[in-house]
Design a protein around this motif. Structure first.
Motif, PDB file in Angstrom:
ATOM      1  N   ALA A  15       0.833  -1.209   0.000  1.00  0.00           N
ATOM      2  CA  ALA A  15       0.000   0.000   0.000  1.00  0.00           C
ATOM      3  C   ALA A  15       0.862   1.251   0.000  1.00  0.00           C
ATOM      4  O   ALA A  15       0.544   2.251  -0.656  1.00  0.00           O
ATOM      5  CB  ALA A  15      -0.931  -0.005   1.210  1.00  0.00           C
ATOM      6  N   HIS A 154       0.233   9.678   2.577  1.00  0.00           N
ATOM      7  CA  HIS A 154      -0.599   8.491   2.775  1.00  0.00           C
ATOM      8  C   HIS A 154       0.241   7.215   2.839  1.00  0.00           C
ATOM      9  O   HIS A 154      -0.198   6.197   3.385  1.00  0.00           O
ATOM     10  CB  HIS A 154      -1.623   8.375   1.636  1.00  0.00           C
ATOM     11  N   ASP A 158      -2.943   5.246   7.062  1.00  0.00           N
ATOM     12  CA  ASP A 158      -4.280   5.702   6.678  1.00  0.00           C
ATOM     13  C   ASP A 158      -4.863   6.599   7.770  1.00  0.00           C
ATOM     14  O   ASP A 158      -4.204   6.920   8.765  1.00  0.00           O
ATOM     15  CB  ASP A 158      -5.192   4.515   6.368  1.00  0.00           C
ATOM     16  N   ASN A 308     -12.437   0.657   7.162  1.00  0.00           N
ATOM     17  CA  ASN A 308     -11.358   0.177   8.017  1.00  0.00           C
ATOM     18  C   ASN A 308     -11.490  -1.331   8.214  1.00  0.00           C
ATOM     19  O   ASN A 308     -12.540  -1.830   8.615  1.00  0.00           O
ATOM     20  CB  ASN A 308     -11.428   0.898   9.373  1.00  0.00           C
ATOM     21  N   ASN A 332      -1.573   1.222   6.292  1.00  0.00           N
ATOM     22  CA  ASN A 332      -2.790   1.329   5.488  1.00  0.00           C
ATOM     23  C   ASN A 332      -3.488  -0.023   5.472  1.00  0.00           C
ATOM     24  O   ASN A 332      -2.986  -0.978   4.865  1.00  0.00           O
ATOM     25  CB  ASN A 332      -2.443   1.744   4.055  1.00  0.00           C
ATOM     26  N   TYR A 374      -9.462  -5.107  -0.994  1.00  0.00           N
ATOM     27  CA  TYR A 374      -8.129  -5.024  -0.386  1.00  0.00           C
ATOM     28  C   TYR A 374      -7.229  -6.137  -0.927  1.00  0.00           C
ATOM     29  O   TYR A 374      -6.070  -5.905  -1.297  1.00  0.00           O
ATOM     30  CB  TYR A 374      -8.280  -5.136   1.129  1.00  0.00           C
TER      31      TYR A 374
END
Length: 482
Positions: A15, A154, A158, A308, A332, A374
């Motif tokens: 990420a 970022h 996160d 999340n 993240n 994800y």
């Protein structure tokens, strides 16, 4: 200067590498407004003693090896390079004013301050990347406006991670030794009793069937939306290259108590349901204003929402996350879901927006769409690398209308460096969409930062009012139905 030989370089997570690509190079902004003038020495002392200074991400340079792979390398931190003190006052264009000219009564007004700071941050969202000559964070202190802007790349983490880091340095106004409360305390009553196993097993089986069906349906929609299908064009549609266009920033304000009144109108409704209903109604109001009678009833606009995925919600235990605890892992860890909203002409029952939003959110919560998004991202990163994963994310944003995030902030007012904080707002750098919304709750209020491409949406203040009026209308309808 890097520490020679003391720490080994640490490779970035997938990420982290994704957020360093040109199309997804995103910086998070957190705007903190104090009630009192800022004591810059107290701010520096708080930063030096904070957990942030112990966290390797905030004390590491981004470096690339000979093969082009990114790594974190520990370095000696110079606080003065990261804390940027701005003494000049800002005008409504976000530019510095000449102090010798003096200030009018209007320029001392709180609303003027808000507009000036919003435009300052809007200018940052397009034109000011973070330098890789130092760790990827900055704190801009706007002395004349009693305001600070925390800029964090970022790739470091996160919103949940970064809010946890910030709150670890804050204390409650009513208890100077206590950390902020993030999630309401709940009294859970356990009820015993007999159950009929056959009905219980049928319920579990039906729950599983629905979960599989919704997951397949939404993952297929997510894939098609990422590769092929785009939203119908409207006056708020962005697209390829729009992330480079000048930005404007406005704030919509809501009372959580009003949202609670609305959610009681329909059983088992959540604040997120109310928020999605407000967005749907507000966008319909705005489109009615810009293009009256030009759109067909039920026109779909798709939003990208962040979810999340940590097992531990709310404020993270930083001592565990810094040690790599899997349930509170730093960095993240979020999935993406697509949330459709629909255009409806004025005159409809305002609570119909809430019913539709609840139906959508219930199905999304019953699926594994966020988890699969994800994992799909991880798979693309592993097989094709960050360049193609970035292009896939960019294509999804170009094919949708808006992005929305919702983050839980502290329940009580807090202090930072001894200064009571009156407002906490978050946003990010610009995306190819023409509108991005970031909501953060704080001490009984929720503030939505609305970032727009100003050549597409020239009046974000009116759009903010559309959202506020939508909640007011829903509250009035809910009270009438009691």
């Amino acid at each position: 200067m890097a520490y020679p030989g003391t720490f080994s370089d640490e490779p970035l997570t997938p990420a982290g590498r994704l957020f360093l690509q040109p199309h997804t190079n995103i910086i998070i902004h957190c705007i903190l407004r104090g009630r009192n003038p800022i004591d810059i020495d107290a701010v520096k002392s708080t930063v030096k003693s904070s957990l942030m200074m112990q966290h390797p991400r905030f004390c590491s340079l981004l470096v690339r090896d000979k093969n082009g792979f990114e790594h974190w390398r520990r370095t000696q931190l110079d606080i003065d390079q990261h804390i940027i003190v701005i003494n000049n006052r800002l005008d409504k264009s976000g530019n510095f004013m000449d102090e010798s000219q003096g200030f009018s009564t209007e320029e001392e007004d709180e609303d003027y301050d808000e507009a000036a700071v919003n435009q300052y941050v809007a200018n940052l969202t397009v034109s000011s990347p973070l330098s890789t000559d130092k760790p990827l964070w900055e704190l801009h202190v706007l002395m004349a406006h009693k305001c600070s802007v925390f800029r964090i790349h970022h790739a470091l983490g996160d919103g949940v991670s970064l809010m946890s880091m910030l709150m670890a340095s804050c204390r409650r106004v009513d208890d100077a030794d206590a950390l902020p409360r993030m999630v309401p305390e709940k009294n859970v009553e356990l009820k015993g009793g007999k159950r009929r196993d056959c009905f219980w097993l049928f319920g579990v089986f039906w729950w599983f069937v629905k979960m599989v069906w919704f997951t397949l349906m939404f993952v297929m929609e997510f894939t098609v939306k990422s590769l092929l299908l785009c939203d119908s064009k409207t006056v708020i549609t962005g697209g390829d290259g729009v992330e480079l266009w000048p930005r404007k920033l406005a704030t919509a304000r809501f009372l959580l108590e009003d949202m609670k009144v609305v959610k009681k109108a329909i059983p088992n409704t959540t604040i997120n349901d109310v928020l999605l209903a407000v967005v749907s109604s507000g966008l319909s109001r705005y489109l009615d204003h810009r293009t009256p009678n030009a759109l067909h009833e039920g026109l779909r606009m798709t939003g990208v929402a962040m979810v999340n995925l940590r097992a531990q919600p709310g404020l993270q235990d930083l001592s565990k996350s810094m040690k790599g605890n899997s349930e509170a892992r730093w960095g993240n860890k979020f999935g993406v879901i697509l949330v459709p909203v629909y255009y409806h002409k004025a005159g409809n029952n305002p609570l119909e927006y809430l019913k539709r939003a609840k139906t959508t959110v219930d199905m999304k919560k019953h699926s594994l769409e966020a988890y699969f998004s994800y994992r799909i991202g991880d798979l693309v990163m592993s097989l094709l690398g960050p360049k193609y994963a970035s292009l896939l994310n960019y294509k999804l944003l170009c094919n949708t209308t808006f992005t929305i995030s919702n983050l839980i902030g502290p329940l009580d007012e807090v202090t930072l460096a001894g200064n009571p904080i009156s407002s906490i707002k978050v946003n990010t750098t610009s995306l190819p969409q023409a509108i991005t919304m970031h909501v953060l709750s704080y001490a009984g209020r929720a503030e939505m930062q609305i970032i727009v491409a100003k050549d597409i949406i020239p009046d974000p203040e009116f759009l903010a009012k559309c959202f506020e009026d939508a909640l007011t209308e829903m509250k009035e309808a809910a009270l009438r139905n009691q």
